[in-house]
Design a protein around this motif. Structure first.
Motif, PDB file in Angstrom:
ATOM      1  N   SER A   1       0.620  -0.981  -0.043  1.00 13.38           N
ATOM      2  CA  SER A   1      -0.112  -0.042   0.079  1.00 13.38           C
ATOM      3  C   SER A   1       0.968   1.294  -0.213  1.00 13.38           C
ATOM      4  N   ILE A   2       0.937   2.401  -1.289  1.00 13.02           N
ATOM      5  CA  ILE A   2       1.608   3.416  -1.312  1.00 13.02           C
ATOM      6  C   ILE A   2       0.943   4.177  -1.311  1.00 13.02           C
ATOM      7  N   ILE A   3       1.747   5.885  -0.830  1.00 12.75           N
ATOM      8  CA  ILE A   3       0.715   6.929  -0.737  1.00 12.75           C
ATOM      9  C   ILE A   3       2.601   7.659  -1.973  1.00 12.75           C
ATOM     10  N   VAL A   4       1.709   8.639  -2.848  1.00  8.79           N
ATOM     11  CA  VAL A   4       2.255   9.501  -3.988  1.00  8.79           C
ATOM     12  C   VAL A   4       1.803  10.762  -3.828  1.00  8.79           C
ATOM     13  N   THR A   5       2.294  11.502  -3.243  1.00  8.76           N
ATOM     14  CA  THR A   5       2.051  13.045  -3.045  1.00  8.76           C
ATOM     15  C   THR A   5       2.540  13.420  -4.194  1.00  8.76           C
ATOM     16  N   GLY A   6       1.539  14.519  -4.627  1.00  9.88           N
ATOM     17  CA  GLY A   6       2.718  15.234  -6.158  1.00  9.88           C
ATOM     18  C   GLY A   6       2.030  14.577  -7.091  1.00  9.88           C
TER      19      GLY A   6
ATOM     20  N   ILE B   1      -5.857  16.481  -2.283  1.00  9.25           N
ATOM     21  CA  ILE B   1      -5.060  16.818  -1.231  1.00  9.25           C
ATOM     22  C   ILE B   1      -4.305  18.601  -1.096  1.00  9.25           C
ATOM     23  N   ASP B   2      -4.403  19.459   0.224  1.00 11.35           N
ATOM     24  CA  ASP B   2      -3.027  20.331  -0.089  1.00 11.35           C
ATOM     25  C   ASP B   2      -2.154  19.196   1.470  1.00 11.35           C
ATOM     26  N   ALA B   3      -0.792  18.912   0.687  1.00  8.09           N
ATOM     27  CA  ALA B   3       0.223  18.511   0.903  1.00  8.09           C
ATOM     28  C   ALA B   3       0.069  19.500   2.441  1.00  8.09           C
ATOM     29  N   GLY B   4       0.429  20.173   2.466  1.00  7.55           N
ATOM     30  CA  GLY B   4       0.808  21.320   3.765  1.00  7.55           C
ATOM     31  C   GLY B   4      -0.159  21.266   4.917  1.00  7.55           C
ATOM     32  N   SER B   5      -1.339  20.522   4.573  1.00  8.18           N
ATOM     33  CA  SER B   5      -2.233  20.861   5.631  1.00  8.18           C
ATOM     34  C   SER B   5      -2.697  18.962   6.094  1.00  8.18           C
ATOM     35  N   GLU B   6      -1.998  19.219   7.426  1.00 12.01           N
ATOM     36  CA  GLU B   6      -2.238  18.022   8.520  1.00 12.01           C
ATOM     37  C   GLU B   6      -3.415  17.118   7.993  1.00 12.01           C
ATOM     38  N   ASP B   7      -4.738  17.887   8.520  1.00 12.33           N
ATOM     39  CA  ASP B   7      -5.391  17.214   8.111  1.00 12.33           C
ATOM     40  C   ASP B   7      -5.470  16.342   6.254  1.00 12.33           C
ATOM     41  N   ASP B   8      -5.141  17.476   6.003  1.00 13.02           N
ATOM     42  CA  ASP B   8      -5.152  16.224   4.215  1.00 13.02           C
ATOM     43  C   ASP B   8      -4.086  15.251   4.744  1.00 13.02           C
ATOM     44  N   VAL B   9      -3.482  15.120   4.692  1.00  9.09           N
ATOM     45  CA  VAL B   9      -1.684  14.226   5.298  1.00  9.09           C
ATOM     46  C   VAL B   9      -2.748  13.549   6.126  1.00  9.09           C
ATOM     47  N   VAL B  10      -3.848  13.817   7.496  1.00 14.76           N
ATOM     48  CA  VAL B  10      -4.065  12.617   8.206  1.00 14.76           C
ATOM     49  C   VAL B  10      -4.947  11.565   7.321  1.00 14.76           C
ATOM     50  N   ARG B  11      -6.609  12.742   5.897  1.00 15.28           N
ATOM     51  CA  ARG B  11      -6.826  11.899   5.278  1.00 15.28           C
ATOM     52  C   ARG B  11      -6.071  11.337   4.275  1.00 15.28           C
ATOM     53  N   ALA B  12      -5.858  10.931   3.851  1.00 16.01           N
ATOM     54  CA  ALA B  12      -4.664  11.083   2.938  1.00 16.01           C
ATOM     55  C   ALA B  12      -4.483   9.183   3.175  1.00 16.01           C
ATOM     56  N   VAL B  13      -3.280   9.124   4.785  1.00 16.22           N
ATOM     57  CA  VAL B  13      -3.332   8.103   5.236  1.00 16.22           C
ATOM     58  C   VAL B  13      -4.322   7.114   5.886  1.00 16.22           C
TER      59      VAL B  13
END
Length: 266
Positions: A8-13, A61-73
């Motif tokens: 399971s992988i996440i790629v931002t940008g 997502i906005d990669a600099g937003s903590e809420d958005d990073v938590v959502r991605a995970v």
């Protein structure tokens, strides 16, 4: 090859450039990928993976937003049962202004996306990766973070921070079996550098791009993707806390007058 089967992988940008190329590579080698980006082109990345027979889910997502990073995970864990690899690749250039023409709002935004983004990726991805027995976090830094001459003060400072963050977090994750490394791209054809590459093509000056590095060319995103995928794979199981320059040799030298191979120095 199927280095990422069952991963399971996440790629931002992931909407373009290095992020898209790496997401496609992860999926081609068996990974299930959450492709994340603020741009709507992230949907195109997911479609490309789907059409190639891979597994992907796109989120904005906005990669600099903590809420958005938590959502991605959270989405990765819900869709794919956990998390094995985080590629924190999202970044912005911040222009080319010098220190004296850079206002605080600009440098704050560059640091928020380019440095706080990777910090948040580590903070929230590492515990989930550790729960699965370990894995990898890869950060996108830059040769601009190694020394001056490759980016604006804001961008360069942010990427220097990413390099140090890889080292510090590798130490703080000791015993977790979670590795953290960074790639440091040189001049690469991405959405960020597209105007430069387009101008060079239109002007017939492609031979001038990357002329300061020994390979005498810029890179394609797929070349960076290969290095990111290596660092994320088990083949790099003993590589940790490192920043790998992928720059055609640019950062291997101090400025010099260089002669071409096979030619006599004048």
């Amino acid at each position: 090859m199927a280095r990422f089967t069952g991963k399971s992988i996440i790629v931002t940008g992931a909407g373009s450039g290095i992020g898209r190329a790496t997401a496609l590579l992860f999926a081609r080698e068996g990974g299930s990928v959450i492709v994340a980006d603020q741009a709507e082109t992230v949907e195109e990345t997911a479609d490309l993976i789907d059409r190639a027979g891979g597994t992907a889910h796109a989120i904005r997502i906005d990669a600099g937003s903590e809420d958005d990073v938590v959502r991605a995970v959270t989405v990765a864990c819900e869709y794919y049962g956990g998390l094995d690899v985080m590629f924190a690749n999202a970044g912005i250039s911040g222009g080319m202004a010098n220190i004296f023409d850079t206002d605080v709002a600009l440098i704050t935004e560059v640091l928020r996306v380019n440095l706080i983004g990777p910090f948040l990726a580590i903070k929230h991805a590492a515990p989930k990766i550790a729960e699965r027995g370990g894995g990898a976090i890869v950060l996108t830094a830059s040769v601009a973070g190694i020394r001056s001459g490759a980016g604006s003060p804001a961008y360069s400072a942010s990427k220097a921070g990413v390099i140090n963050l890889a080292m510090v977090s590798a130490q703080q994750l000791a015993g977790s079996n979670v590795r953290v490394n960074a790639i440091c791209p040189g001049l690469t054809e991405t959405g960020m550098t597209k105007p430069t590459f387009d101008y060079a093509r239109d002007a017939g000056k492609m031979d001038r791009l990357g002329r300061l590095n020994p390979l005498r060319r810029g890179a394609q995103p797929e070349e960076l993707a290969e290095v990111a995928a290596f660092l994320a794979s088990d083949a790099a199981s003993y590589v940790n806390g490192q920043a790998i320059a992928v720059d055609g040799g640019l950062s291997s030298s101090h400025p010099v007058t260089r002669q071409d191979y096979g030619k006599t120095a004048v």
